[in-house]
Design an enzyme around this catalytic site. Structure first.
Site, PDB file in Angstrom:
ATOM      1  N   GLY A   1      48.976 -12.834  -2.661  1.00 21.07           N
ATOM      2  CA  GLY A   1      49.265 -11.861  -1.603  1.00 21.07           C
ATOM      3  C   GLY A   1      48.178 -11.747  -0.559  1.00 21.07           C
ATOM      4  O   GLY A   1      48.431 -11.336   0.566  1.00 21.07           O
ATOM      5  N   GLU A   2      46.969 -12.094  -0.932  1.00 19.81           N
ATOM      6  CA  GLU A   2      45.881 -12.023   0.045  1.00 19.81           C
ATOM      7  C   GLU A   2      45.462 -13.405   0.509  1.00 19.81           C
ATOM      8  O   GLU A   2      44.996 -13.579   1.635  1.00 19.81           O
ATOM      9  CB  GLU A   2      44.699 -11.249  -0.558  1.00 19.81           C
ATOM     10  CG  GLU A   2      45.127  -9.820  -0.893  1.00 19.81           C
ATOM     11  CD  GLU A   2      43.991  -8.886  -1.234  1.00 19.81           C
ATOM     12  OE1 GLU A   2      42.916  -9.363  -1.645  1.00 19.81           O
ATOM     13  OE2 GLU A   2      44.182  -7.664  -1.091  1.00 19.81           O
TER      14      GLU A   2
END
Lengths: 732, 213, 317
Positions: A691-692
């Protein structure tokens, strides 16, 4: 369950449910408007009143007088909370500034009051009648002006000095030295911070929008001076967080105080124009990169020095961090300095450290490649490392950066890029391609869950894990279904309640791996209880298709619960594999832009991310995480900047018209490739996070593409067209 | 004091409750400004009738209540979201009399007699609207907060294309607009998705558009 | 938002009469007024809903032009076949503004009466001569990238945000109004918006109670119509600079510019320089400009955007 040796074959490896691109299980609720968010809990408590926050009109100083008479007399007003009647308030471990000001004011729009009224309209109107007088103190609002006052953040990132940078840099055949800046950025999640608070005696329940339930229970207790067991947090749906909801914010504390004062349940949502200054933001940075290399492109010296600012108890933005690990090089200096600022509190936003750090480092790598007359991909490949460059005895658990770059290059048609800027033109558009590498560390956080085999053979999972759009509901259900050998539809997942076991929470891209590993641990325990119940303890039973099988004996799973549900609770605890191995995720971003040769308007035409991030638990939701992060990276590259009024000390563009984030028309079709891999060092799930990773480097790829298109090398983000205009071809 | 509106001005059902029934212009000059302000803070209420998702609704609302808050706080139809309350995000998009609007920027009293469709009116989990199903299939959402607005907007935007309404992305103003990606992207730009599901949302809408075209 | 009385007007005359009272505002689309009321920037005591006055038709005028009702929605005006064919600049400008949802609500008259988007005007903690006359201007010396470079004053450097108004200015539109005394008048677009001078709170030529009933466009003048709006993102954003151009085959034409001034910026004398190209026109248009360091780029941007639309117009012609 302690995770202290690399995972071997386990039930997850069957990949009947895990690894499948299943639709989100809460999809029908979300798409039909049936998923209740914090402000929408009409059924949760009777007679809810409405609170409206009043924010400070100054950045720094003291409240000298508050006149509440008019507001109190306004129709419908039930109570007004201020520091004068709030009682003694503590401060949460994760907050730098107080959530209610008075008499001291620490930043603009810091809460000074909450007006509680029967209706929203009355509360808002009365809030406008609160008169506050201040004495204004001189503040520090300009990072560049205070950078020299920066101090080494010894607890967070003590200087990394490896080898002898100065000597090696001085001796390097090719040297590069540039300074860059990244601006303050706003999370700008779609759901404003919101809380409904209700007291039952001395017990407080908050329906709120929060990523980290257990942290926040602790901080609410600490702020209000309550025992932790008197606080319950419920956060089933969160309308985006990106780090902005890691911590409790003013809405939660003010709702609790308002409810106490009004003797009514009270709900509070921050008004959008209050959010940018009242809550946290990603702090601006200044960053200097020096690179020294041999003529054939081997890095010998790397220095990444950065400066960020914050309030007194705030943290540094660890922008230089990725330069510890991303490239080889024997001599290295990595340092951050934290300078004092009186702007609102800076804190984590999606990929803190890495995101702004790679925005800069990956432009520098592009610049250095050009200086070395090397293809930027080739230059990165030349300087790959399979070990922690500072602790060379420590290998990466998995590192396939080269494959990411090569796969992406082939897929994207990198060979069609002309290395000379400004040479490809289609009508009025100048076309360019850019690349950047991505790294985001894999963090490991203890995570627990409770799993129950119900009498009907279905499975219920409970954990305080949150789903902030990440897909937690779905991958947790997939994990339980895989482990217990049932259909996905037979799993019910309950999240975001502090009555449930403490999980990793959602942050630092650790949520997916850690929370599912916690569910794995609980499921292992439940399997044990089931086999014991069924008398199948000799040997390893197989859980599949709703049955438990041992040897030739096959029993329906539900039989184990025919006399009552069976429950098991456990958590995953990570031992020191993270010390032996550096665990990170890697990626490569490819971007093609078109730049209007007249006006400098930039249009992103194509985007591709290639990710190496361990096992992908659900390719559909994981891909969404990546494209979402790529979108935010486009925003960071092209438009996002909280504009600081350096005289008055506040973010001026504090709404969604002023703080522009990408819209549909800014984003082309996006492609994501996940390299097929597992990382058994990471967890029993063999997964890491994505997600990052998706935002790491993407802004630099945009910047590099703009350079390739136009020859404009912009080192101050965002790359708005005014910074490109002077590099564009002369008008006809 | 003049309690009667000038001819042609109709209060109809918008009765003003509370102490002050005079319209502002009839206020005698001797009332002090402070008292004047206090008087005016008395909420003026109105009775409103409109149809929401096919069902007639009669509400007594504060004149200040937006359509969005009437839906969310009075009717408990919380599918329509408040993301900004200022027309800057599109999360509150609903369809009124066949057209999508930002329900945060219109007053409930202004919508007396209107037909309102919210996301709940398009479909429910057991009978999904094709657009809702397509969003699920293409993962056109993440946190879900902008999603109802995106879906209402998408349904209405396809109708706008069918009705021949041009957009900024239309290459020609004299030709009917086409069902192409750039048209969808432009027309959906009033719906912000911070999770960044745009690429998937456009795929979802494209699928529905092809099916219904 | 302060409490207010609400009534629906049944006729333009009644609306205008009712609006004479202090603290009264007309409400049509509401997209800007309610936005500002929520922030306490507009504090009307009485709202007259004019949505039901029947002013939502567009019709041909005896002179061969168009009369656009004050309440024609931006969507409908942009989609009107006559506008698309003969006044393409107006369609294009409308479609470059706001979002589909907002255009469905916003009206012709309301669009003209939009207030500035200056962030200091929008923040009631900050001094603003437009919002609170005499309080000062916090924008000067602050964040001014979006703000005006010409036509501004020592009291105010805000811009007018409308796209539609740029097209109406280039098309020599006239604003039709009805006064409370029953008289009507026409105001040329050139005279409709006021420059701030020392009274930036006065934004238009309208007098108390005066109701906009329509906008008339003269007979079509032909030519190639182009509207180029330059902004920080591709859609749903206010202009940094926008250029509306009508170029005739003989090289003559009209130019109006948005995003740089308190009103649609058109300098007829600059248009005579069109045959000499963008540089000359732009220099004349911006003669006397007083940009800040933050928005100096707008000078270059006007010139380059004008060059772009001229090139495009020549391609299309």
């Amino acid at each position: 369950m302690k995770f202290d040796t690399p995972a071997t074959t386990n039930p997850i490896d069957r990949l009947k449910v895990i690894g499948q691109p299943t639709d989100r299980i809460e999809g029908p609720l979300k798409t039909c408007g049936q998923a209740p968010y914090a402000y929408e809990q009409h059924e949760a408590a009777q007679h809810q009143a409405y609170g409206f926050m009043v924010g400070s009109a100054i950045a720094k100083g003291r409240i000298t007088r508050m006149d509440l008479d008019q507001a109190r007399a306004a129709p419908g007003v039930l109570a007004i909370v201020t520091a004068a009647n709030a009682g003694k308030l503590g401060k949460g471990k994760y907050n730098a500034a107080h959530l209610l000001a008075g008499p001291e004011v620490q930043h603009y729009h810091q809460a000074v009051a909450l007006v509680v009224a029967e209706t929203f309209e009355q509360a808002r109107a009365a809030a406008q009648l609160v008169h506050v007088e201040y004495s204004v103190d001189k503040g520090r609002f300009d990072l560049a002006a205070v950078r020299d006052q920066g101090v080494e953040p010894k607890d967070e990132l003590p200087d990394v000095r490896h080898g002898d940078f100065d000597t090696a840099f001085a001796a390097a055949a090719v040297q590069f030295d540039q300074t860059y800046s990244t601006p303050d950025q706003s999370h700008a999640m779609m759901e404003p911070h919101a809380t409904l608070a209700a007291w039952q005696g001395d017990h407080l329940t908050l329906w709120t929008s929060n990523q980290m339930i257990a942290w926040s229970v602790g901080d609410i207790a600490a702020t209000l001076g309550l025992p932790k067991d008197k606080v319950r947090l419920i956060s089933p749906y969160i309308g985006g967080g990106f780090g902005g909801k890691l911590f409790i914010r003013a809405d939660a504390i003010l709702a609790a105080l308002g409810a106490r004062l009004a003797s009514r349940p009270v709900k509070v949502a921050l008004a959008r124009p209050q959010m940018a200054n009242n809550t946290t933001h990603r702090p601006a940075t200044l960053q200097r990169i020096r690179l020294g290399a041999t003529t054939d492109g081997k890095l010998t010296a790397i220095a990444h020095e950065g400066w960020s600012g914050n309030l007194a108890e705030g943290k540094v933005e660890l922008a230089a961090q990725p330069s510890q690990l991303l490239y080889a090089g024997e001599n290295r200096l990595v340092s951050m300095r934290l300078a004092p600022l009186d702007l609102p509190e800076g804190n984590a936003m999606r990929a803190p450290g890495e995101a702004p750090g790679l925005m800069v480092l990956e432009i520098a790598m592009d610049e250095m490649a050009e200086k070395l007359k090397l293809d930027p991909i080739q230059f990165r490949i030349l300087n790959d490392t399979q070990v922690d460059p500072v602790k060379t005895e420590r290998p990466f658990s998995r590192r396939r950066l080269i494959e990411c770059l090569q796969t992406g290059a082939e897929h994207f048609g990198w060979d069609k890029r002309n290395a000379t800027p400004g040479t490809r033109r289609e009508g009025r558009w100048l076309i360019g391609m850019g690349v950047a590498a991505a790294i985001r560390n894999n963090l490991l956080v203890k995570s627990g869950a409770k799993v129950r085999l119900e009498r009907d053979g279905k499975i219920t999972v409970e954990t305080d894990m949150t789903d902030i759009g990440t897909g937690s509901y779905t991958i947790i259900a997939q994990t339980a279904a895989e482990m217990m050998g049932v259909e996905l539809a037979d799993v019910t997942v309950h999240l975001g309640d502090s009555n449930f076991p403490v999980s990793s929470g959602s942050g630092g891209q650790f949520g997916a791996n850690c929370s599912t590993a916690g569910v794995y641990a609980a499921c292992m325990k439940l399997r044990e209880a089931v086999t014991k119940k069924l008398g199948m303890t000799e040997g390893e039973a197989v859980f599949a298709e709703g049955h438990v099988q041992l040897g030739s004996r096959q029993v329906p799973l539900r039989n184990a619960a025919q006399n009552g549900a069976i429950e098991a609770e456990d958590s995953i605890e990570f031992a020191d594999l993270a010390k032996q191995y550096q665990q990170s995720t890697f990626g490569a971003h490819f971007v093609e832009v078109a730049v209007d040769a007249f006006t400098g308007e930039v249009r992103v035409r194509r985007m591709l991310a290639v990710c190496s991030a361990g096992r992908i638990l659900n390719p559909k939701t994981a891909r969404s995480q990546v494209i979402g992060a790529m979108t935010m990276g486009v925003g960071a590259a092209l438009m996002e900047e909280l504009a600081v009024d350096k005289r008055l000390g506040f973010f001026v563009n504090h709404d969604l018209a002023g703080y522009e984030v990408p819209v549909h028309a800014d984003i082309p079709h996006q492609e994501v490739i996940f390299l097929d891999e597992t990382d058994p060092i990471s967890s029993p799930m063999k997964a890491k996070g994505v997600g990052e990773l998706g935002i790491c480097g993407v802004s630099a790829a945009v910047a590099n593409a703009i350079y390739n298109a136009t020859g404009a090398r912009v080192r101050e983000y965002p790359i708005t067209l005014d910074k490109i205009l002077d590099s564009l071809p002369p008008m006809i | 004091m003049n309690d009667h509106p000038p001819s042609g001005l109709s209060r109809r059902r918008f009765l003003i409750l509370g102490a002050v029934t005079a319209t502002a212009f009839a206020l005698p000059p001797f009332i002090s400004l402070k008292a004047y302000a206090a008087h005016l803070e008395q909420p003026a209420m109105a009775n409103v009738t409109f149809e929401v998702n096919g069902k007639p609704q009669a509400l007594e609302v504060d004149n200040r209540t937006t359509l969005l808050d009437a839906l969310r706080e009075h009717l408990h139809l919380t599918g329509s979201k408040k993301g900004c309350d200022h027309g800057q995000c599109g999360a509150c998009t609903v369809i009124v009399d066949g057209r999508r609007i930002n329900s945060c920027l219109t007053l409930a009293v202004m919508q007396d007699g209107a037909k309102v469709t919210t996301v709940e009116g398009l479909g429910l989990p057991d009978r999904l609207h094709p657009m809702q199903a397509a969003f699920i299939k293409h993962d056109g959402y993440q946190c879900g907060y902008c999603t109802p607005g995106q879906i209402c907007s998408a349904v209405a935007a396809l109708k706008e294309i069918r009705d021949g309404i041009p957009s900024h992305a239309s290459p020609s103003l004299t030709e009917p607009p086409q069902l192409i990606t750039s048209e969808l992207q432009e027309r959906m730009s009033g719906n912000i998705c911070r999770c960044g599901a745009y690429s998937n949302i456009i795929e979802a809408i494209s699928e529905v558009a092809e099916v219904s075209a | 938002m302060r409490a207010f009385n609400y009534s629906r007007a049944d006729s333009p005359a009644a609306a205008a009469q009712a609006a004479l009272a202090q603290g009264t505002r007309f409400i049509a689309g509401g997209t800007n007024l309610l936005d500002l009321m929520k922030l306490g920037i507009e504090t009307p005591q009485q709202l007259i809903d004019i949505n039901h006055l029947g002013l939502d038709q567009t019709e041909a005028t005896p002179e061969g032009g168009l009369r656009i009702g004050a309440l024609v929605r931006n969507t409908d005006l942009a989609a009107d076949p006559r506008v698309r064919k003969d006044y393409a600049l107006l369609s294009r400008a409308l479609l470059a503004g706001a979002s589909g949802q907002l255009r469905n609500m916003a009206t012709t008259a309301g669009n003209l009466l939009q207030r500035t988007r200056c962030p200091y005007f929008y923040d009631t903690n900050q001094a603003c001569n437009k919002r609170t006359p005499g309080s000062g201007c916090a924008a000067m010396g602050g964040v001014t990238r979006q703000l005006g470079i010409i036509g501004v004053s020592d009291a105010c450097i805000a811009t007018h945000p409308s796209d539609m108004a740029i097209a109406l200015r280039a098309l020599d539109a006239q604003i039709e109004t009805l006064n409370p005394d029953g008289n009507t008048r026409r105001i040329a677009m050139a005279d409709f918006h006021s420059l701030p001078g020392s009274t930036p709170h006065i934004e238009t030529a309208l007098t108390p109670g005066e109701l906009i009933t329509g906008v008339t466009l003269p007979a079509p003048i032909g030519g190639t119509h182009i509207y180029h709006k330059v902004r920080d993102r591709s859609s749903y954003a206010f202009a940094l600079v926008s250029v509306g151009l009508i170029l005739q085959k003989d090289g003559s034409g009209r130019v109006a510019v948005g995003g740089i001034a308190p009103k649609p910026w058109r300098v007829e004398a600059a248009e005579t320089l069109l045959p000499q190209g963008a540089k000359a026109v732009s220099a004349r248009l911006l003669d006397g400009a007083t940009p800040t360091p933050d928005n100096r780029f707008k000078v270059t941007l006007v010139e380059r955007t004008l060059a772009s639309v001229l090139a495009q117009a020549r391609d299309e012609a």
